[in-house]
Design a protein around this motif. Structure first.
Motif, mmCIF file in Angstrom:
data_model
loop_
_atom_site.group_PDB
_atom_site.id
_atom_site.type_symbol
_atom_site.label_atom_id
_atom_site.label_comp_id
_atom_site.label_asym_id
_atom_site.label_seq_id
_atom_site.Cartn_x
_atom_site.Cartn_y
_atom_site.Cartn_z
ATOM 1 N N GLY A 113 5.351 -8.939 13.452
ATOM 2 C CA GLY A 113 5.243 -10.085 14.348
ATOM 3 C C GLY A 113 6.306 -11.149 14.176
ATOM 4 N N LEU A 114 7.219 -10.958 13.227
ATOM 5 C CA LEU A 114 8.278 -11.949 12.996
ATOM 6 C C LEU A 114 9.560 -11.502 13.697
ATOM 7 C CD1 LEU A 114 7.669 -12.843 9.234
ATOM 8 C CD2 LEU A 114 6.646 -13.850 11.284
ATOM 9 N N LYS A 115 9.739 -11.982 14.920
ATOM 10 C CA LYS A 115 10.868 -11.530 15.746
ATOM 11 C C LYS A 115 12.156 -12.308 15.471
ATOM 12 C CE LYS A 115 7.871 -10.014 19.528
ATOM 13 N NZ LYS A 115 7.526 -10.194 20.959
ATOM 14 N N ALA A 116 12.022 -13.615 15.246
ATOM 15 C CA ALA A 116 13.195 -14.437 14.938
ATOM 16 C C ALA A 116 13.532 -14.262 13.467
ATOM 17 C CB ALA A 116 12.919 -15.899 15.255
ATOM 18 N N ILE A 117 14.768 -13.874 13.177
ATOM 19 C CA ILE A 117 15.188 -13.531 11.821
ATOM 20 C C ILE A 117 16.506 -14.227 11.514
ATOM 21 C CG2 ILE A 117 15.951 -11.634 10.339
ATOM 22 C CD1 ILE A 117 14.187 -9.780 12.140
ATOM 23 N N GLU A 118 16.552 -14.925 10.390
ATOM 24 C CA GLU A 118 17.788 -15.575 9.956
ATOM 25 C C GLU A 118 18.428 -14.758 8.847
ATOM 26 O OE1 GLU A 118 19.256 -19.419 7.364
ATOM 27 O OE2 GLU A 118 17.388 -19.614 8.490
ATOM 28 N N ILE A 119 19.654 -14.305 9.074
ATOM 29 C CA ILE A 119 20.423 -13.610 8.041
ATOM 30 C C ILE A 119 21.472 -14.580 7.513
ATOM 31 C CG2 ILE A 119 22.012 -11.706 7.557
ATOM 32 C CD1 ILE A 119 20.558 -10.091 9.728
ATOM 33 N N ALA A 164 2.188 -13.713 7.281
ATOM 34 C CA ALA A 164 2.928 -14.933 7.643
ATOM 35 C C ALA A 164 2.722 -15.273 9.114
ATOM 36 C CB ALA A 164 4.423 -14.746 7.345
ATOM 37 N N CYS A 165 2.690 -14.243 9.944
ATOM 38 C CA CYS A 165 2.530 -14.452 11.382
ATOM 39 C C CYS A 165 1.157 -15.035 11.721
ATOM 40 C CB CYS A 165 2.724 -13.125 12.110
ATOM 41 S SG CYS A 165 3.090 -13.291 13.857
#
Length: 212
Positions: free
Chosen positions: A40-46, A207-208
């Motif tokens: 469910g975590l679509k936004a991801i910061e690399i 988390a979601c």
């Protein structure tokens, strides 16, 4: 600026927790992102802290359906431009400089700029920024400090990052001026190294499920 703010908010409102990833080996990028999206975590910061980071952004952007990939630890204009060229849909900086702000002004890709003091927040507000990264959150005063900014600096929204875990995430998410939090706990190094993607999906699901 309003359009960029709307773009950024659309990303940050996808979920309560944005995974903050340090990817050492590019082969982990796609399966890791797929595991996070499945939870469910679509936004991801690399974060741009390793030599594999840019290629990781490129692969996630091109190969992971449903992922909205951004680049973090952007320190200068060259970082900004390279991250955008690799496919980043949002940019995150730990602090703010004139050079980073100029790069943001020249780009269609929105910036989530870092701030840790009331003065830094006020300076960014003068430049039209309404959504900021509060970093390093725990070390800079934590949820109590951020709560104290909510009245004098009303109208500013934050994504706190730094020292946040499943245990204290709700301290932040329950605040009126917090849109989401950033955290690395959803992708522990040991699970990534072991290729335990199911374990990461489980952490992402937990988390979601957090709600502000």
């Amino acid at each position: 600026m309003a359009t960029k703010t709307d773009k950024l908010l659309a990303v940050l409102k996808l979920q309560p927790v944005v995974p903050v990833l340090i990817i050492d080996d590019v082969v982990h990028a796609v399966p890791l992102a797929k595991a996070l999206v499945a939870g469910g975590l679509k936004a991801i910061e690399i974060t741009m802290r390793t030599s594999a980071a840019l290629e990781a952004v490129k692969r996630v952007a091109g190969e992971v359906e449903g992922a909205v990939v951004g680049a973090g630890t952007i320190l200068n204009a060259a970082h900004y431009e390279a991250a955008v060229a690799a496919g980043s849909q949002f940019i995150v900086s730990p602090g703010t400089t004139a050079e980073v702000l100029a790069a943001a002004a020249a780009s269609d890709i929105p910036l989530l700029p870092g701030a840790a003091t009331a003065s830094e927040v006020m300076n960014l507000r003068e430049k039209g920024y309404e959504v900021l990264k509060f970093f390093p959150a725990e070390q800079a005063g934590g949820a109590a400090y951020l709560k104290s900014l909510s009245s004098p600096l009303a109208g500013t929204l934050f994504c706190p990052t730094g020292g946040i875990s499943l245990k204290n995430a709700m301290d932040y998410l329950s605040l009126p001026n917090v849109v989401c939090v950033g955290g690395s706990w959803v992708a522990p190094k040991d699970l990534v190294a072991a290729g335990d993607w199911a374990g990461i999906t489980k952490l992402a699901s937990e988390a979601c499920a957090l709600k502000g």
